[in-house]
Design a protein around this motif. Structure first.
Motif, PDB file in Angstrom:
ATOM      1  N   VAL A 230      29.852  43.230  56.076  1.00 21.68           N
ATOM      2  CA  VAL A 230      28.686  43.915  55.505  1.00 21.68           C
ATOM      3  C   VAL A 230      27.677  42.889  55.000  1.00 21.68           C
ATOM      4  CG1 VAL A 230      27.880  45.608  53.832  1.00 21.68           C
ATOM      5  CG2 VAL A 230      30.166  45.846  54.832  1.00 21.68           C
ATOM      6  N   LEU A 231      26.490  42.912  55.571  1.00 17.26           N
ATOM      7  CA  LEU A 231      25.385  42.047  55.173  1.00 17.26           C
ATOM      8  C   LEU A 231      24.196  42.927  54.805  1.00 17.26           C
ATOM      9  CD1 LEU A 231      25.558  39.418  58.069  1.00 17.26           C
ATOM     10  CD2 LEU A 231      26.511  39.171  55.775  1.00 17.26           C
ATOM     11  N   ALA A 232      23.249  42.352  54.065  1.00 17.82           N
ATOM     12  CA  ALA A 232      22.049  43.104  53.706  1.00 17.82           C
ATOM     13  C   ALA A 232      20.855  42.182  53.678  1.00 17.82           C
ATOM     14  CB  ALA A 232      22.233  43.775  52.351  1.00 17.82           C
ATOM     15  N   VAL A 233      19.685  42.750  53.927  1.00 18.29           N
ATOM     16  CA  VAL A 233      18.427  42.040  53.718  1.00 18.29           C
ATOM     17  C   VAL A 233      17.656  42.794  52.645  1.00 18.29           C
ATOM     18  CG1 VAL A 233      18.261  40.927  55.968  1.00 18.29           C
ATOM     19  CG2 VAL A 233      17.391  43.262  55.705  1.00 18.29           C
ATOM     20  N   GLU A 234      17.119  42.048  51.684  1.00 16.40           N
ATOM     21  CA  GLU A 234      16.392  42.635  50.553  1.00 16.40           C
ATOM     22  C   GLU A 234      15.119  41.854  50.310  1.00 16.40           C
ATOM     23  OE1 GLU A 234      17.357  44.858  47.756  1.00 16.40           O
ATOM     24  OE2 GLU A 234      19.332  45.462  48.471  1.00 16.40           O
ATOM     25  N   GLY A 235      14.043  42.571  49.982  1.00 19.91           N
ATOM     26  CA  GLY A 235      12.783  41.921  49.652  1.00 19.91           C
ATOM     27  C   GLY A 235      11.617  42.591  50.350  1.00 19.91           C
TER      28      GLY A 235
ATOM     29  N   ARG B 267      19.524  52.306  54.449  1.00 15.96           N
ATOM     30  CA  ARG B 267      18.472  51.881  53.526  1.00 15.96           C
ATOM     31  C   ARG B 267      18.974  52.159  52.108  1.00 15.96           C
ATOM     32  NH1 ARG B 267      12.116  53.834  52.824  1.00 15.96           N
ATOM     33  NH2 ARG B 267      11.687  52.341  51.135  1.00 15.96           N
ATOM     34  N   THR B 268      19.557  51.145  51.507  1.00 17.62           N
ATOM     35  CA  THR B 268      20.181  51.313  50.192  1.00 17.62           C
ATOM     36  C   THR B 268      19.981  50.047  49.361  1.00 17.62           C
ATOM     37  OG1 THR B 268      22.284  50.594  51.176  1.00 17.62           O
ATOM     38  CG2 THR B 268      21.946  52.946  50.947  1.00 17.62           C
ATOM     39  N   GLY B 269      18.735  49.664  49.156  1.00 17.45           N
ATOM     40  CA  GLY B 269      18.443  48.460  48.397  1.00 17.45           C
ATOM     41  C   GLY B 269      18.865  48.566  46.947  1.00 17.45           C
ATOM     42  N   VAL B 270      19.145  47.413  46.323  1.00 17.68           N
ATOM     43  CA  VAL B 270      19.625  47.391  44.941  1.00 17.68           C
ATOM     44  C   VAL B 270      18.754  46.546  44.026  1.00 17.68           C
ATOM     45  CG1 VAL B 270      22.009  47.802  45.628  1.00 17.68           C
ATOM     46  CG2 VAL B 270      21.196  45.449  45.402  1.00 17.68           C
ATOM     47  N   THR B 271      17.592  46.078  44.517  1.00 18.48           N
ATOM     48  CA  THR B 271      16.731  45.211  43.724  1.00 18.48           C
ATOM     49  C   THR B 271      15.415  45.866  43.339  1.00 18.48           C
ATOM     50  OG1 THR B 271      15.682  44.253  45.680  1.00 18.48           O
ATOM     51  CG2 THR B 271      17.679  43.158  44.855  1.00 18.48           C
ATOM     52  N   GLY B 272      15.161  47.062  43.823  1.00 16.02           N
ATOM     53  CA  GLY B 272      13.868  47.700  43.639  1.00 16.02           C
ATOM     54  C   GLY B 272      12.909  47.384  44.762  1.00 16.02           C
ATOM     55  N   GLU B 273      13.236  46.380  45.570  1.00 11.88           N
ATOM     56  CA  GLU B 273      12.446  46.050  46.748  1.00 11.88           C
ATOM     57  C   GLU B 273      12.999  46.819  47.953  1.00 11.88           C
ATOM     58  OE1 GLU B 273       9.869  44.384  46.154  1.00 11.88           O
ATOM     59  OE2 GLU B 273      10.333  43.195  44.367  1.00 11.88           O
ATOM     60  N   TYR B 274      12.324  46.689  49.094  1.00 10.27           N
ATOM     61  CA  TYR B 274      12.914  47.236  50.311  1.00 10.27           C
ATOM     62  C   TYR B 274      14.278  46.591  50.516  1.00 10.27           C
ATOM     63  CZ  TYR B 274       8.219  48.936  51.497  1.00 10.27           C
ATOM     64  OH  TYR B 274       6.996  49.574  51.484  1.00 10.27           O
ATOM     65  N   GLY B 275      15.243  47.374  50.976  1.00 10.77           N
ATOM     66  CA  GLY B 275      16.576  46.833  51.188  1.00 10.77           C
ATOM     67  C   GLY B 275      17.321  47.592  52.259  1.00 10.77           C
ATOM     68  N   TYR B 276      18.028  46.857  53.108  1.00 15.44           N
ATOM     69  CA  TYR B 276      18.754  47.464  54.225  1.00 15.44           C
ATOM     70  C   TYR B 276      20.113  46.794  54.363  1.00 15.44           C
ATOM     71  CZ  TYR B 276      13.990  48.921  55.174  1.00 15.44           C
ATOM     72  OH  TYR B 276      12.725  49.442  55.041  1.00 15.44           O
ATOM     73  N   LYS B 277      21.152  47.605  54.443  1.00 11.08           N
ATOM     74  CA  LYS B 277      22.509  47.099  54.551  1.00 11.08           C
ATOM     75  C   LYS B 277      23.001  47.332  55.977  1.00 11.08           C
ATOM     76  CE  LYS B 277      24.835  47.400  50.738  1.00 11.08           C
ATOM     77  NZ  LYS B 277      24.460  48.541  49.922  1.00 11.08           N
ATOM     78  N   PHE B 278      23.772  46.358  56.492  1.00 12.93           N
ATOM     79  CA  PHE B 278      24.258  46.411  57.871  1.00 12.93           C
ATOM     80  C   PHE B 278      25.779  46.377  57.863  1.00 12.93           C
ATOM     81  CE2 PHE B 278      20.001  44.876  57.950  1.00 12.93           C
ATOM     82  CZ  PHE B 278      19.443  45.267  59.158  1.00 12.93           C
ATOM     83  N   PHE B 279      26.391  47.393  58.452  1.00 11.76           N
ATOM     84  CA  PHE B 279      27.843  47.487  58.569  1.00 11.76           C
ATOM     85  C   PHE B 279      28.211  47.158  60.021  1.00 11.76           C
ATOM     86  CE2 PHE B 279      26.478  50.156  55.154  1.00 11.76           C
ATOM     87  CZ  PHE B 279      27.481  50.113  54.195  1.00 11.76           C
ATOM     88  N   ALA B 280      28.744  45.966  60.213  1.00 10.56           N
ATOM     89  CA  ALA B 280      29.117  45.514  61.550  1.00 10.56           C
ATOM     90  C   ALA B 280      30.639  45.462  61.675  1.00 10.56           C
ATOM     91  CB  ALA B 280      28.533  44.133  61.818  1.00 10.56           C
ATOM     92  N   PRO B 281      31.174  45.568  62.880  1.00 12.13           N
ATOM     93  CA  PRO B 281      32.626  45.427  63.045  1.00 12.13           C
ATOM     94  C   PRO B 281      33.094  44.066  62.543  1.00 12.13           C
ATOM     95  CG  PRO B 281      31.611  46.290  65.041  1.00 12.13           C
ATOM     96  CD  PRO B 281      30.493  45.847  64.160  1.00 12.13           C
ATOM     97  N   ALA B 282      34.285  44.023  61.971  1.00 12.22           N
ATOM     98  CA  ALA B 282      34.830  42.761  61.461  1.00 12.22           C
ATOM     99  C   ALA B 282      34.780  41.692  62.550  1.00 12.22           C
ATOM    100  CB  ALA B 282      36.262  42.969  60.992  1.00 12.22           C
TER     101      ALA B 282
END
Length: 332
Positions: free
Chosen positions: A119-124, A161-176
């Motif tokens: 699980v990775l995310a991009v925020e900002g 789309r589940t950001g945790v900083t108040g900015e735009y945020g996107y989480k990515f669920f990839a296979p292990a």
């Protein structure tokens, strides 16, 4: 999650001004399935999921048997099952809680599937440009707390789309096993790795409650953190609303340069009125900011308190502390 990759001020600037990359290596993921899944989640969480549609997610709380706050969770509604996402700091205890309760639930299968995903995310403010490259539709049409499962390099990839900083945020669920390649793609597109300390500052600034800090002693209730809005009527723990103290936000005086510790006593004229629950240094505000629990009679914005052990002043304020940069950035 790493505390920092370089240093917290630089990583904070990335999250507030461009695009940070977060690695949720210790996130908890629990799959709940079966005919009884909806009823089970309605019993163990503080909000029911019966009206949650496929592709939607919602926040809820998990409470211990004594009514104290265990964890905030994010419940994703997939076809045929729910995926319960748990913040890394509470993942171990909350996962065990769900597995134990699930073993007694009829027609319900509860599984720890944390090892099945990277699980990775991009925020900002610029994170939506990276997210767009993985979406089959315009990113502007993706609502907050929604998700889609798509194909990437022949593998299933879920983008939420589940950001945790108040900015735009996107989480990515990839296979292990697919996480490292995805990380390389994100950094190649300009994302900069950021640690949890910088995230913690951003969370405080927009007043996302930090259970691991504000409920550090394990005795806090949802009311102590101001999270009672996440409890549906009829699910309130007995006596939780009757506690003598209430949560407040505060800004330290200019001369406050050190963050007070959890439990630091607040006073007015030598009379104790509360305790600090969490504090961070805000680079944008150039102030120490934080949360506290104070006597109900003084739990209001604009109140002046002092740290009992040093006399440094602080003033209560309304949340959030600042406006996120993304509110001024168009999704294009």
């Amino acid at each position: 999650m790493k505390t920092a990759y370089t240093n917290t001020p630089d990583e904070y600037a990335v999250l507030r001004e461009s695009c940070g990359l977060l690695d949720y290596a210790d996130i908890g993921l629990v799959r709940v399935s079966g005919p009884g899944a909806t009823d089970f989640l309605g019993q163990v969480a503080t909000r029911g999921v019966e009206f949650l549609l496929e592709g939607q997610s919602m926040t809820a709380l998990l409470l211990r048997a004594d009514g104290t706050l265990l964890s905030e969770v994010l419940v994703h509604c997939h076809t045929g099952h729910y995926l319960v996402e748990i913040w890394p700091a509470q993942a171990a205890e909350a996962t065990e809680h769900l597995l134990t309760r699930g073993a007694l639930a009829p027609d319900t299968t509860v599984q720890d599937v944390s090892e099945e995903y990277d699980v990775l995310a991009v925020e900002g403010p610029a994170s939506f440009r990276i997210a767009q490259k993985y979406l089959p539709f315009p990113v502007a049409s993706m609502g907050y707390r929604s998700f889609v499962t798509t194909d990437h390099d022949g593998r299933s990839l879920t983008v939420s789309r589940t950001g945790v900083t108040g900015e735009y945020g996107y989480k990515f669920f990839a296979p292990a096993g697919a996480g490292e390649a995805l990380r390389a793609e994100f950094t190649g597109l300009g994302a900069v790795e950021c640690g949890k300390d910088a995230v913690d500052v951003c969370r405080m600034e927009v007043r996302f409650a930090s259970v691991e800090h504000e409920a550090a002693d394990g005795r806090a209730t949802a009311f102590d953190l101001g999270l009672q809005w996440m409890i549906e009527p009829g699910k309130e723990p007995a006596g939780a609303a009757d506690q003598p103290r209430r949560p407040v936000c505060w800004v330290g005086a200019e001369e406050m340069t050190e963050r007070p510790a959890h439990g630091a006593v607040l006073a007015v004229s030598d009379a104790e009125v509360g305790v600090v629950t969490h504090a961070v240094w805000s680079p944008r505000l150039s102030r120490v900011i934080g949360t506290a629990q104070v006597d109900a009679a003084v739990a209001a914005s604009g109140q002046e308190f002092a740290l009992a052990d040093g006399g440094t002043a602080l003033r209560t304020v309304s949340a959030p502390f600042l406006t996120a940069t993304s509110l001024d950035v168009a999704l294009d």
